[in-house]
Structure formats: C-alpha cells, structure tokens
Design a protein around this motif. Sequence first.
Motif, short mmCIF file in Angstrom:
data_model
loop_
_atom_site.label_atom_id
_atom_site.label_comp_id
_atom_site.label_asym_id
_atom_site.label_seq_id
_atom_site.Cartn_x
_atom_site.Cartn_y
_atom_site.Cartn_z
N LEU A 1 24.24 47.03 -35.45
CA LEU A 1 22.78 46.90 -35.46
C LEU A 1 22.39 45.58 -34.81
O LEU A 1 21.87 44.67 -35.45
N GLU A 2 22.61 45.50 -33.51
CA GLU A 2 22.27 44.29 -32.77
C GLU A 2 20.84 44.41 -32.25
O GLU A 2 20.58 44.95 -31.19
N LEU A 3 19.91 43.89 -33.07
CA LEU A 3 18.49 44.04 -32.76
C LEU A 3 17.84 42.74 -32.32
O LEU A 3 16.68 42.74 -31.89
N THR A 4 18.54 41.63 -32.42
CA THR A 4 17.96 40.33 -32.07
C THR A 4 17.56 40.30 -30.60
O THR A 4 18.32 40.71 -29.72
N GLY A 5 16.32 39.80 -30.35
CA GLY A 5 15.83 39.68 -28.98
C GLY A 5 14.99 40.85 -28.52
O GLY A 5 14.41 40.81 -27.44
N GLY A 6 14.87 41.90 -29.36
CA GLY A 6 14.06 43.06 -28.99
C GLY A 6 12.83 43.20 -29.87
O GLY A 6 12.58 42.41 -30.80
N MET A 7 12.03 44.26 -29.56
CA MET A 7 10.80 44.50 -30.31
C MET A 7 11.09 45.12 -31.68
O MET A 7 10.31 44.94 -32.62
N ALA A 8 12.20 45.84 -31.81
CA ALA A 8 12.48 46.55 -33.06
C ALA A 8 12.58 45.61 -34.24
O ALA A 8 12.06 45.89 -35.33
N ILE A 9 13.21 44.45 -34.04
CA ILE A 9 13.37 43.53 -35.15
C ILE A 9 12.04 42.93 -35.58
O ILE A 9 11.81 42.64 -36.77
N LEU A 10 11.11 42.76 -34.62
CA LEU A 10 9.78 42.26 -34.97
C LEU A 10 9.02 43.28 -35.80
O LEU A 10 8.34 42.94 -36.78
N VAL A 11 9.12 44.56 -35.40
CA VAL A 11 8.46 45.63 -36.15
C VAL A 11 9.01 45.70 -37.57
O VAL A 11 8.26 45.80 -38.56
N LEU A 12 10.34 45.63 -37.72
CA LEU A 12 10.96 45.68 -39.04
C LEU A 12 10.50 44.51 -39.90
O LEU A 12 10.22 44.67 -41.10
N CYS A 13 10.42 43.33 -39.32
CA CYS A 13 9.99 42.14 -40.07
C CYS A 13 8.60 42.34 -40.65
O CYS A 13 8.36 42.08 -41.84
N PHE A 14 7.67 42.80 -39.80
CA PHE A 14 6.29 42.94 -40.26
C PHE A 14 6.13 44.09 -41.25
O PHE A 14 5.32 44.03 -42.18
N VAL A 15 6.91 45.17 -41.07
CA VAL A 15 6.84 46.30 -42.00
C VAL A 15 7.28 45.87 -43.39
O VAL A 15 6.58 46.11 -44.39
N PHE A 16 8.43 45.24 -43.50
CA PHE A 16 8.93 44.85 -44.81
C PHE A 16 8.16 43.67 -45.39
O PHE A 16 8.07 43.53 -46.60
N ARG A 17 7.60 42.83 -44.51
CA ARG A 17 6.81 41.71 -44.99
C ARG A 17 5.55 42.19 -45.70
O ARG A 17 5.10 41.60 -46.69
N ASN A 18 4.95 43.29 -45.20
CA ASN A 18 3.70 43.79 -45.77
C ASN A 18 3.90 45.00 -46.68
O ASN A 18 2.93 45.62 -47.10
#
Length: 320
Positions: free
Chosen positions: A31-48
């Motif tokens: 699950l190498e997601l660093t540097g892409g948009m997917a990790i940003l989406v996951l961050c905001f989803v779980f944050r909220n």
Amino acid sequence: MKLLIGTLLSFAIPGTVIGVSYIVAFNVAPLELTGGMAILVLCFVFRNMPVGVRAGIAALAQVDRTLDEASSTLLSELIPWSGDKRILFALTSRTGHSRWIDALRPYLRLIKLEPLDDESARQVIVGKVEQSGSVISEDYLAWCTRIAEGNPYFLTELASHWVQTGERQGAPPSLTAVIEQRLSMLDQPALQLLQACALLEKNATLERIENTLGYPLHQLLSSISELSSLGMIVLESNEGAFEKSARLSPRHELLANAAENRLAPPAKAFLHRRIGVVLESESAGRNSSAILWDCAKHWRQAGDVDRAFTVARSCATHLM
C-alpha cells in the motif's frame, strides 16, 4: 460505544501526528500511497468520520416510537413467509408484550431470556473481578447485583469499571451512554416527573409529586404511564415507615443521578424550592420532625439559607 471512541481519536490526536503516521504506514508496498491523491482523500475521510458517526447516532436517537408498530407489522408478514426456513430472529421491544406475537405462535419457537437470578449475577461479578486478581467487598457486590437487576451487560460493565478505576457506586461511561440514550427518548413532562422523583427521594408520594409539578391530572397520568412502560419508575411501599403512602421511585440510583444531572442549576434550584414549599405547607398540620428536616435541606439546595435556617430551627424546637 467503542466505535464512537475509536472515531473520536482522530480529533483527540493532533493532525500532524496523524499525517506523519499515514506517511510511515503507507510508504511501502503493497500500500504505497505516499505522494498521491489517494492518501489525502483517506486522511480527510477518517479525520471527519466522527462528524458522520455522531450525526448517525443523533438521527437514530430521534426515531419515533410509532416505527415500532410498523416494524412489528413487517415482521408479522415476514415470519409466515419464512415458515419453511430456519431463521433466528433476535427481537427487542420497548413494551413487555406484543399482541402480534400471539397470532404468530404457530410459526415461532419463542425463547425468552429472563434476567439472571441474584446468585448467578453474583457469580458473574466475582468471576470478572477474580480475573484481575482483585477481591470485591460484600457490600459493593450486593449494590452491583441490585443495580444490574440481572442484566449481564450491566453486571460485566460495573465489575470492569470497579477493576479499572476502583470507583465504588459510580456509573461507567458505557452504562451512562445507555441511560442517557433512554432518557433522550422521554418527552419533557415525563423527564421532569422523573427528576422530581429523584429529588424528592423517600418523600416522592403521588400527592407531593402532583403538588410539586402542578401538572394537569391527564398529563401526570400520561407521564407516569410512559415512565412505567419504559421500566424507569417503580411504585414502592412504605410499610414499616412513619408514612404509609406508597411512593414513586426511579428504577435505580444510576437512573436517578442521570436524570438529576440533566437539570440546569437554575431549574434544579427551582425544583428544590417547589419541594420546599410543598413539604413546609404539609408540615404545618403534621409537626413531623422528619418532614421539617427534609424541607430545610431542600430550601438550602434552593439557595434560600434564611428560610432553611428557620425551618431547621422549627425542627429542633419540635424535637425538644
């Protein structure tokens, strides 16, 4: 409750820590997601996520009781359809008995789960406590048994709370959440009736409750019926006591404390004042030292120290 606490961790932990954690966790295969948009989406989803969870809980708490009838109608149509199938239905209801079950008995094998008896309840608590190597006192064991009323979940949570905190006769957060959810289902008159019973304590006779709240008789009857159907109040006898009138009491101390805690300080003071007025007017014709002493305590809780002192002095004079 555990799901709610887990989702709230994203608010409790600083965002920088969560961000670094995501980078460390998703910086290697597979699950190498660093540097892409997917990790940003996951961050905001779980944050909220806590916002969505809390909104869902609030919506469920506002579900009207009329849906119980609709649910039972749907279930009554579903059970005959499943007559040639083996299906387990786990049912819970706000009322003790549902008439539609009688019509469906030929299709059902009913297994009713009764509360645990006192001896079994004590074994549940002792077994939970002994797992931690602790020893529970006899008086606290008796208190837990009485409060839980044979409910295995209550028994386990009370024992776990004592093992973890050492707090005696206090409600663990899990039970507090359950009680608060039940209280949120009450309409305002019924909740105020429960709060009046909690403050009146041993003086909560029907006559005093009626005089304290000043409800119309039909409203008082409706509120008593609502609380009784939900198992929140019981009618207790005063046999052997000075007063022979039966009294209405909250089901247990945890429920009484939760209802009382919902009162804002001005509302609580006003209710204490109303109780003081009722008890003082009653004591004028009875000269009961117990009533006078309780009346003085309510005046003090209402913030009227002078009147509390006057009533307490009358109590002392009566005893001399």
